[in-house]
Motif scaffolding. Structure first.
Motif, mmCIF file in Angstrom:
data_model
loop_
_atom_site.group_PDB
_atom_site.id
_atom_site.type_symbol
_atom_site.label_atom_id
_atom_site.label_comp_id
_atom_site.label_asym_id
_atom_site.label_seq_id
_atom_site.Cartn_x
_atom_site.Cartn_y
_atom_site.Cartn_z
ATOM 1 N N LEU A 25 38.218 43.862 32.777
ATOM 2 C CA LEU A 25 39.170 42.769 32.577
ATOM 3 C C LEU A 25 40.088 42.615 33.791
ATOM 4 O O LEU A 25 40.374 41.505 34.236
ATOM 5 C CB LEU A 25 39.991 43.052 31.319
ATOM 6 N N GLY A 26 40.512 43.754 34.337
ATOM 7 C CA GLY A 26 41.398 43.725 35.496
ATOM 8 C C GLY A 26 40.737 43.035 36.673
ATOM 9 O O GLY A 26 41.350 42.201 37.350
ATOM 10 N N ASN A 27 39.453 43.359 36.895
ATOM 11 C CA ASN A 27 38.744 42.727 38.005
ATOM 12 C C ASN A 27 38.491 41.247 37.749
ATOM 13 O O ASN A 27 38.501 40.437 38.666
ATOM 14 C CB ASN A 27 37.428 43.457 38.271
ATOM 15 N N GLN A 28 38.276 40.905 36.480
ATOM 16 C CA GLN A 28 38.107 39.481 36.167
ATOM 17 C C GLN A 28 39.389 38.713 36.489
ATOM 18 O O GLN A 28 39.345 37.583 36.969
ATOM 19 C CB GLN A 28 37.741 39.294 34.697
ATOM 20 N N GLN A 29 40.538 39.354 36.213
ATOM 21 C CA GLN A 29 41.817 38.721 36.551
ATOM 22 C C GLN A 29 41.918 38.479 38.055
ATOM 23 O O GLN A 29 42.440 37.464 38.502
ATOM 24 C CB GLN A 29 42.974 39.626 36.125
ATOM 25 N N ARG A 30 41.398 39.431 38.824
ATOM 26 C CA ARG A 30 41.442 39.255 40.283
ATOM 27 C C ARG A 30 40.563 38.093 40.717
ATOM 28 O O ARG A 30 40.928 37.345 41.619
ATOM 29 C CB ARG A 30 40.956 40.521 40.985
ATOM 30 N N ASP A 49 52.306 44.507 40.316
ATOM 31 C CA ASP A 49 52.829 44.639 41.678
ATOM 32 C C ASP A 49 51.913 43.979 42.696
ATOM 33 O O ASP A 49 52.368 43.293 43.613
ATOM 34 C CB ASP A 49 53.002 46.122 42.033
ATOM 35 N N ALA A 50 50.599 44.180 42.507
ATOM 36 C CA ALA A 50 49.648 43.603 43.456
ATOM 37 C C ALA A 50 49.728 42.082 43.434
ATOM 38 O O ALA A 50 49.751 41.431 44.490
ATOM 39 C CB ALA A 50 48.236 44.061 43.107
ATOM 40 N N ASP A 72 36.930 36.892 52.816
ATOM 41 C CA ASP A 72 38.259 37.425 53.088
ATOM 42 C C ASP A 72 38.956 37.856 51.806
ATOM 43 O O ASP A 72 39.516 38.941 51.716
ATOM 44 C CB ASP A 72 39.121 36.368 53.791
ATOM 45 N N LEU A 73 38.896 36.957 50.805
ATOM 46 C CA LEU A 73 39.593 37.249 49.555
ATOM 47 C C LEU A 73 38.988 38.456 48.859
ATOM 48 O O LEU A 73 39.710 39.311 48.341
ATOM 49 C CB LEU A 73 39.502 36.042 48.624
ATOM 50 N N LEU A 74 37.664 38.524 48.843
ATOM 51 C CA LEU A 74 36.998 39.652 48.185
ATOM 52 C C LEU A 74 37.444 40.955 48.841
ATOM 53 O O LEU A 74 37.737 41.937 48.162
ATOM 54 C CB LEU A 74 35.484 39.504 48.278
ATOM 55 N N GLU A 75 37.526 40.912 50.161
ATOM 56 C CA GLU A 75 37.967 42.090 50.905
ATOM 57 C C GLU A 75 39.390 42.470 50.487
ATOM 58 O O GLU A 75 39.666 43.617 50.144
ATOM 59 C CB GLU A 75 37.899 41.744 52.404
ATOM 60 N N ARG A 76 40.266 41.468 50.489
ATOM 61 C CA ARG A 76 41.673 41.747 50.194
ATOM 62 C C ARG A 76 41.871 42.216 48.761
ATOM 63 O O ARG A 76 42.760 42.996 48.470
ATOM 64 C CB ARG A 76 42.515 40.487 50.420
ATOM 65 N N LEU A 77 41.051 41.692 47.842
ATOM 66 C CA LEU A 77 41.230 42.054 46.436
ATOM 67 C C LEU A 77 40.395 43.277 46.062
ATOM 68 O O LEU A 77 40.354 43.683 44.901
ATOM 69 C CB LEU A 77 40.842 40.873 45.536
ATOM 70 N N GLY A 78 39.696 43.835 47.037
ATOM 71 C CA GLY A 78 38.914 45.047 46.766
ATOM 72 C C GLY A 78 37.690 44.785 45.903
ATOM 73 O O GLY A 78 37.281 45.625 45.108
ATOM 74 N N LEU A 79 37.109 43.596 46.040
ATOM 75 C CA LEU A 79 35.963 43.254 45.188
ATOM 76 C C LEU A 79 34.676 43.109 45.990
ATOM 77 O O LEU A 79 33.663 42.651 45.451
ATOM 78 C CB LEU A 79 36.245 41.939 44.446
ATOM 79 N N THR A 80 34.702 43.507 47.250
ATOM 80 C CA THR A 80 33.534 43.270 48.100
ATOM 81 C C THR A 80 32.259 43.880 47.520
ATOM 82 O O THR A 80 31.199 43.253 47.561
ATOM 83 C CB THR A 80 33.789 43.825 49.513
ATOM 84 N N LEU A 118 51.622 36.832 45.698
ATOM 85 C CA LEU A 118 52.377 35.585 45.569
ATOM 86 C C LEU A 118 53.482 35.511 46.622
ATOM 87 O O LEU A 118 53.713 34.449 47.219
ATOM 88 C CB LEU A 118 52.975 35.464 44.168
ATOM 89 N N GLN A 119 54.134 36.645 46.847
ATOM 90 C CA GLN A 119 55.212 36.641 47.839
ATOM 91 C C GLN A 119 54.681 36.315 49.232
ATOM 92 O O GLN A 119 55.319 35.599 49.993
ATOM 93 C CB GLN A 119 55.930 37.991 47.836
ATOM 94 N N GLU A 120 53.490 36.833 49.530
ATOM 95 C CA GLU A 120 52.873 36.519 50.818
ATOM 96 C C GLU A 120 52.683 35.019 50.989
ATOM 97 O O GLU A 120 53.002 34.444 52.023
ATOM 98 C CB GLU A 120 51.484 37.158 50.877
ATOM 99 N N ARG A 121 52.101 34.395 49.956
ATOM 100 C CA ARG A 121 51.864 32.946 50.014
ATOM 101 C C ARG A 121 53.179 32.215 50.194
ATOM 102 O O ARG A 121 53.277 31.243 50.922
ATOM 103 C CB ARG A 121 51.188 32.442 48.737
ATOM 104 N N CYS A 122 54.180 32.695 49.467
ATOM 105 C CA CYS A 122 55.474 32.057 49.483
ATOM 106 C C CYS A 122 56.074 32.116 50.881
ATOM 107 O O CYS A 122 56.575 31.116 51.394
ATOM 108 C CB CYS A 122 56.366 32.800 48.511
ATOM 109 N N ARG A 123 55.974 33.293 51.501
ATOM 110 C CA ARG A 123 56.493 33.428 52.869
ATOM 111 C C ARG A 123 55.765 32.503 53.823
ATOM 112 O O ARG A 123 56.315 32.058 54.810
ATOM 113 C CB ARG A 123 56.363 34.878 53.334
#
Ligand code: ADP
Ligand code: MG
Lengths: 369, 298
Positions: free
Chosen positions: B139-144, B173-174, B119-127, B179-184
């Motif tokens: 580096l950006g993908n490593q951060q994800r 922004d991403a 699920d996470l890979l899908e959401r983060l575009g890393l599938t 984070l806002q999603e988790r927070c909600r």
């Protein structure tokens, strides 16, 4: 417990998948097999090709059951000479009275021919000589050479495996510390689980190596016939060696993790590990020395002193019969040492592994909390 | 509620600080479920130390941390998600395996961990990158992946140490959205940052820490109210000495004079300004978080 096993499993699957591990395993297996076949290929059981000219074949086979004897017959002495010079035969018996060779005769073959010849002649004359009975009043020395050889191989094996796995532990600890992943890991598992899992995982890999070597070695020895020379009690010896490997590995690997946790870069591993690698080397050299003198005072005393006992007791077990209580006492001492090292190593590791940056001093780590 | 109270921590002294170094001198604040808490302070103020203590990576000398009324132990922390200031991943391990591994360490079963990872890979575009070694990623993908490691077990609490540092504006922004999603979803989120505009935009409440002490905590609105609004007037080409006797400070830039004040009679000020020249701007302004921060740590 869950964390410990997960960490161990990761170590195992990660390593097993590397090319290095499989190639290493294959190379050791081939090497061990080669060593087991070497005596057959090079030394091997002696084989003689002999010729006759106008003579009866002598019953050499009965006198030397281990040797392979092949006979050829030649029509005359000239043909025999040529075969000898061409190296086709080792010696030719002419008319039952003379032996032709190319240069000096092989001493064993010479003695064999002489004595069998005498026996046959005397037998023909009706004199029968009962063979001498050999009886040793000292220790059973039949397997001395085999035992010493096994001891040397075992020590080398233990040394190589211990050194290899212990360095892997050190590099793994520094990988996690240097890449800072240790901080996330320690937020989900306890330090002893992370340390213990790594040590167990890499230890299992070491055991896989050891068992592979033992199985390949034994199988090859059976096939090559080398196993016929083995003293009794080999399975017991192998079981003992497994236990000693586990104990020795637990001792050195824990210290290795503690030392490695003092540095943050792979380049610093070998220097911070120097005291430990020296200790392993010294243990190896002393153990190697005792293979020559496995019943001496040095071997006897050091076979109770951890960590030397981890390599020297196996030498004694291979080279002589060691009473079970002595093995037990030595193992108990080693277990106590391992427990002490575990508590020391875990403390150092726990305190040092999050302090990245410059190399830490062991004294400072022990002093500050 | 996550409650942190009166944390104290002194580090043993090295050669340069023989007496030791007090890193935390009574840090305390609390975060409600669904609240986003911004943790701000200068470098060395004690943010990282506080978060490490919350995550159990460091031990406090005194003070306590509790979650839902119970003091925190390993079992509770297993359900927390953490992104340390110093990022770290197994460089040679494959992306999906790594995320799954952390899922397992956080207590997920094999199937759960696998599903959460997918699920996470899908959401983060890393599938597409799931079977690649981490070290081959940008580096950006490593951060994800790092974020995925913190989120894989659907944490009850999120603690992130400078999660936005080093991200490009789109990645910021991403991450903010994630984070806002988790927070909600009712998760308390604590993050530290030096990007105060971002903190101001995202956070319900803020804690300002300075030299190991909390110097201000509260909702952004509360902090603003405490700081007080200010009046800003911009006059073009006024007669000299127009602001004599008025409260506040005047700054001059070219022929524009700006008066900024927190008190005084605003109507009187406006009259004076109009008489003196051309009034370009007149308004009540709320202090920015940057201003509140500077004021608090001064
Ligand atoms: N392991 C440590 N040993 C000694 N001092 C430390 C250690 N970790 C942090 N400190 C000190 O504690 C203080 C707070 O550091 P930190 O929590 O990292 O601040 P921040 O994250 O707000 O920049 C700093 O003065 C820092 O030098
Ligand atoms: Mg920090």
């Amino acid at each position: 417990m869950n964390g410990l096993m997960l960490v161990a499993r990761r170590e195992i699957t990660t390593q097993i998948r590397t090319k290095g591990f499989l190639i290493g395993l294959l190379v050791t297996a081939l090497l061990v097999a080669a060593v087991s076949f070497a005596p057959k290929i090079f030394g091997g059981p002696t084989s003689y090709t002999l010729g006759t000219v106008n003579s009866q074949q002598l019953p050499l086979q009965a006198a030397a059951p281990d040797a392979e004897v092949t006979w050829r017959s030649f029509p005359d002495e000239n043909a025999a000479k040529q075969a000898v010079l061409a190296g086709d035969v080792d010696a030719v018996l002419v008319n039952g009275v003379k032996v032709l060779t190319d240069g000096e005769i092989d001493p064993q073959l010479g003695v064999l021919l002489q004595s069998v010849n005498k026996e046959t002649k005397l037998g023909a004359a009706g004199v029968s000589i009962p063979p001498l009975q050999m009886q040793s009043v000292g220790a059973d020395t039949r397997y001395e050479a085999a035992r010493a050889g096994i001891a040397v191989v075992l020590v080398l094996l233990l040394f190589m495996l211990l050194m290899g796995q212990v360095m892997m532990v050190a590099m793994g600890v520094v990988e996690e510390k240097g890449s800072r992943i240790v901080e996330i890991l320690l937020s989900t598992v306890r330090p002893w689980q992370l340390l213990g899992g790594k040590i167990i995982g890499l230890g299992v890999l070491g055991l896989i190596n050891l068992v592979t070597i033992a199985v390949v070695g034994l199988a090859a020895a059976m096939v090559s016939g080398l196993a016929a020379d083995f003293p009794p009690g080999i399975p017991g010896l192998l079981a003992g060696v497994l236990v000693w490997f586990i104990l020795g590995y637990a001792f050195f690997a824990t210290l290795s993790a503690a030392f490695a946790s003092l540095v943050s870069r792979q380049e610093e591993v070998s220097s911070v590990m120097t005291p430990l690698t020296m200790l392993i080397m010294v243990t190896y050299f002393v153990a190697f020395y005792t293979t020559n003198d496995a019943t001496g005072t040095l071997a006897t005393v050091l076979s109770y002193v951890p960590p030397f006992s981890a390599m020297i007791m196996p030498v004694r077990m291979a080279a002589t019969e060691v009473p079970l209580w002595q093995v037990g006492a030595s193992m108990a001492a080693m277990v106590v040492a391992v427990l002490a090292v575990l508590s020391f190593g875990a403390t150092v590791y726990q305190r040092a592994v999050l302090r990245t940056g410059a190399r830490l001093k062991l004294g400072d780590v022990l002093r500050t909390r | 509620m996550l409650e942190i109270s009166d944390l104290r921590k002194r580090f043993a002294g090295g050669p340069d600080a023989p007496g030791g170094k007090v890193a935390l001198d009574g840090i305390g604040f609390s975060v409600r479920p669904g609240e986003m808490f911004g943790f701000v302070g200068a470098n060395g103020a004690g943010k990282t130390t506080t978060m490490r203590i919350v995550m159990g990576v460091l031990q406090a000398d005194s003070g306590s941390v509790s979650w839902q009324g119970r003091s925190l132990g390993y079992d509770e922390r297993q359900r927390f998600g953490y992104m340390p200031e110093e990022r770290g991943l197994y460089q040679k391990m494959r992306v999906a395996e790594q995320i799954e591994y952390f899922g397992r360490l956080h207590g997920l079963g094999p199937a759960e961990a696998k599903k959460a990872t997918d699920d996470l890979l899908e959401r983060l575009g890393l599938t597409e990158r799931r079977s690649d070694a981490v070290q081959t990623l940008s580096l950006g993908n490593q951060q994800r992946v790092q974020l995925a490691v913190a989120l894989v077990h659907d944490p009850e609490v999120l603690i992130l140490d400078e999660p936005f540092s080093g991200l490009d504006p789109i990645a910021v922004d991403a991450l903010a959205t994630a984070l806002q999603e988790r927070c909600r979803g009712g998760v308390p989120v604590i993050f530290s940052s030096h990007q105060l505009e971002l903190v101001e935009r995202l956070c319900d409440s803020v804690g300002i820490v300075s030299a190991g002490r909390m110097v201000a905590t509260g909702t952004v609105a509360d902090l603003r109210a405490a700081e007080g609004n200010s009046l800003r007037v911009v006059v073009r080409d006024p007669s000299p000495g127009w602001a004599d006797g008025l409260p506040g400070e005047v700054t001059v830039f070219g022929d524009r004079h700006t008066l900024r004040t927190e008190g005084g009679d605003d109507q009187e000020i406006l009259r004076r300004a109009m008489k003196a020249g051309h009034v370009e701007h007149f308004g009540i302004e709320q202090p920015t978080l940057t201003e509140i921060f500077k004021e608090a740590v001064a």
